[in-house]
Write a protein that holds these residues in place. Structure first.
Motif, PDB file in Angstrom:
ATOM      1  N   GLN A  23      49.272  54.580 -41.491  1.00  0.00           N
ATOM      2  CA  GLN A  23      50.119  53.922 -40.486  1.00  0.00           C
ATOM      3  C   GLN A  23      51.261  54.832 -40.026  1.00  0.00           C
ATOM      4  OE1 GLN A  23      51.068  49.866 -41.818  1.00  0.00           O
ATOM      5  NE2 GLN A  23      48.961  49.636 -42.536  1.00  0.00           N
ATOM      6  N   HIS A  27      51.941  56.399 -36.215  1.00  0.00           N
ATOM      7  CA  HIS A  27      53.224  56.374 -35.503  1.00  0.00           C
ATOM      8  C   HIS A  27      53.684  57.775 -35.100  1.00  0.00           C
ATOM      9  CE1 HIS A  27      53.731  52.156 -36.850  1.00  0.00           C
ATOM     10  NE2 HIS A  27      54.542  52.087 -35.827  1.00  0.00           N
ATOM     11  N   ARG A 136      64.953  58.282 -44.718  1.00  0.00           N
ATOM     12  CA  ARG A 136      64.598  56.980 -45.300  1.00  0.00           C
ATOM     13  C   ARG A 136      63.856  57.208 -46.620  1.00  0.00           C
ATOM     14  NH1 ARG A 136      67.957  55.963 -42.174  1.00  0.00           N
ATOM     15  NH2 ARG A 136      67.702  55.200 -40.067  1.00  0.00           N
ATOM     16  N   ARG A 216      52.321  47.398 -44.555  1.00  0.00           N
ATOM     17  CA  ARG A 216      53.139  47.177 -43.350  1.00  0.00           C
ATOM     18  C   ARG A 216      54.631  47.151 -43.626  1.00  0.00           C
ATOM     19  NH1 ARG A 216      49.343  42.641 -40.598  1.00  0.00           N
ATOM     20  NH2 ARG A 216      47.573  44.015 -40.248  1.00  0.00           N
ATOM     21  N   LEU A 217      55.066  46.436 -44.672  1.00  0.00           N
ATOM     22  CA  LEU A 217      56.511  46.347 -44.940  1.00  0.00           C
ATOM     23  C   LEU A 217      57.084  47.703 -45.391  1.00  0.00           C
ATOM     24  CD1 LEU A 217      58.687  44.141 -44.720  1.00  0.00           C
ATOM     25  CD2 LEU A 217      58.412  43.762 -47.183  1.00  0.00           C
ATOM     26  N   VAL A 219      56.050  50.571 -44.515  1.00  0.00           N
ATOM     27  CA  VAL A 219      56.095  51.397 -43.302  1.00  0.00           C
ATOM     28  C   VAL A 219      57.272  50.976 -42.423  1.00  0.00           C
ATOM     29  CG1 VAL A 219      54.879  51.887 -41.121  1.00  0.00           C
ATOM     30  CG2 VAL A 219      53.664  52.038 -43.308  1.00  0.00           C
ATOM     31  N   HIS A 220      57.508  49.679 -42.312  1.00  0.00           N
ATOM     32  CA  HIS A 220      58.643  49.191 -41.517  1.00  0.00           C
ATOM     33  C   HIS A 220      59.942  49.806 -42.036  1.00  0.00           C
ATOM     34  CE1 HIS A 220      61.176  46.403 -39.236  1.00  0.00           C
ATOM     35  NE2 HIS A 220      61.853  46.226 -40.350  1.00  0.00           N
ATOM     36  N   TYR A 221      60.106  49.814 -43.352  1.00  0.00           N
ATOM     37  CA  TYR A 221      61.350  50.360 -43.928  1.00  0.00           C
ATOM     38  C   TYR A 221      61.395  51.886 -43.847  1.00  0.00           C
ATOM     39  CZ  TYR A 221      63.470  45.995 -45.001  1.00  0.00           C
ATOM     40  OH  TYR A 221      64.093  44.780 -44.847  1.00  0.00           O
ATOM     41  N   LEU A 223      60.400  53.477 -41.304  1.00  0.00           N
ATOM     42  CA  LEU A 223      60.676  53.800 -39.895  1.00  0.00           C
ATOM     43  C   LEU A 223      61.951  53.133 -39.381  1.00  0.00           C
ATOM     44  CD1 LEU A 223      57.037  53.496 -38.444  1.00  0.00           C
ATOM     45  CD2 LEU A 223      58.276  55.588 -39.055  1.00  0.00           C
ATOM     46  N   LEU A 224      62.756  52.542 -40.272  1.00  0.00           N
ATOM     47  CA  LEU A 224      64.002  51.873 -39.858  1.00  0.00           C
ATOM     48  C   LEU A 224      64.808  52.782 -38.946  1.00  0.00           C
ATOM     49  CD1 LEU A 224      65.714  50.156 -42.927  1.00  0.00           C
ATOM     50  CD2 LEU A 224      64.545  49.051 -41.004  1.00  0.00           C
ATOM     51  N   ALA A 237      57.806  40.429 -47.936  1.00  0.00           N
ATOM     52  CA  ALA A 237      57.460  40.031 -46.569  1.00  0.00           C
ATOM     53  C   ALA A 237      58.240  38.796 -46.115  1.00  0.00           C
ATOM     54  CB  ALA A 237      55.951  39.792 -46.472  1.00  0.00           C
TER      55      ALA A 237
END
Ligand code: NAP
Length: 243
Positions: A23, A27, A136, A216-217, A219-221, A223-224, A237
């Motif tokens: 993922q 990006h 990060r 997913r979570l 990866v979200h953190y 890419l913060l 989540a």
């Protein structure tokens, strides 16, 4: 030109780590597949290459601190910085169990890899992370690390007594809190993320989520955005997890 981010994901040859790598590469991040076994690393790189994703492998074994130092030197020589560190590699052990029964050697193995190894990787990469404009760190934790949930008879985690694994991830949470305090005011943020109950080798392929969903979570953190991104939190989540 936008800044090309460099990410290291430890234990990225399979499971959640491989999906985090996939993922992040999707990006547009330059991803280093951290793996302790060269053949397994090559298979993961080939898997991602088959999808048109260019990633590179990087030898790193959390139990071999010389390999951690060598990995940091390689990243320094190639890129001179690191934007994202995902501390994903981790183990369980069949001789772990409740406090009255767990084998001390198994508990030591788990602590060595999950906590000491994660600490050593973080320390080795910190000088490179400090050179990135907005770095990060994502620590793969677990809801099983929550002291609050372990002590709550109403929690589904109340009966999940794995003293080695749960303590190792509680230690990773302590690392997250203390490091966030140390890094306050810097461009490096660090968070602990519980991916959920994910079907991988680690869980014997039991769980509510696929590895792709579990990634997913984290990866979200990873890419913060923003210089004031949240740091020192423990999340799952559904939101913030109690320490
Ligand atoms: P997994 O499929 O078993 O993958 C674990 C990865 O860590 C593998 O790549 C493994 O490499 C690597 N690893 C283990 N020991 C290592 C070492 N000493 N040095 C370098 N790499 C090492 O497990 P997973 O379910 O994806 O778990 C990933 C992370 O999420 C772990 O930290 C785990 O504790 C955490 N987590 C998972 C769940 C879940 O439900 N699955 C829930 C909460 C948290 P090899 O292939 O060489 O063994």
């Amino acid at each position: 030109m936008t800044h090309q981010r460099i990410a290291l994901v430890t234990g990225a040859n399979k499971g959640i780590g491989l999906e985090i790598a996939r993922q992040l590469a999707q990006h547009g991040v330059t991803v280093l597949i951290g793996a302790r076994d060269a053949a397994r690393a090559a298979a993961a790189v080939a898997d991602l290459a088959a999808q048109g994703l260019t990633v590179q492998s990087l030898a790193i074994d959390l139990d071999d601190h010389a390999s951690i130092a060598a990995a940091a030197r390689t990243i320094d020589a190639r890129y001179g910085r690191l934007d994202i560190l995902v501390n994903n590699a981790g183990i369980v052990d069949g001789a772990d169990g409740p406090p009255s029964l767990a084998g001390p050697d198994a508990v030591r193995r788990i602590m060595d890899t999950n906590f000491i190894g994660t600490l050593a990787v973080t320390q080795a990469m910190l000088p490179l992370l400090r050179k990135a404009p907005a770095a990060r760190i994502v620590n793969l934790s677990s809801s099983l690390a929550s002291l609050t949930l372990n002590g709550d008879p109403a929690s589904p985690y109340y009966d999940a007594r794995l003293i080695g694994y749960n303590a190792s991830k509680a230690a990773v949470n302590m690392l997250t809190v203390q490091l966030a305090q140390e890094l306050r005011g810097s461009a490096v943020v660090v968070n602990a993320v519980s991916p959920g109950y994910v079907r991988t080798d680690l869980t014997g392929h039991r769980g509510f989520m696929s590895a792709e969903e579990g990634a997913r979570l984290p990866v979200h953190y990873a890419l913060l955005a923003g210089h004031d991104a949240v740091s020192g939190t423990f999340v799952e989540a559904s939101g913030v997890t109690p320490w």
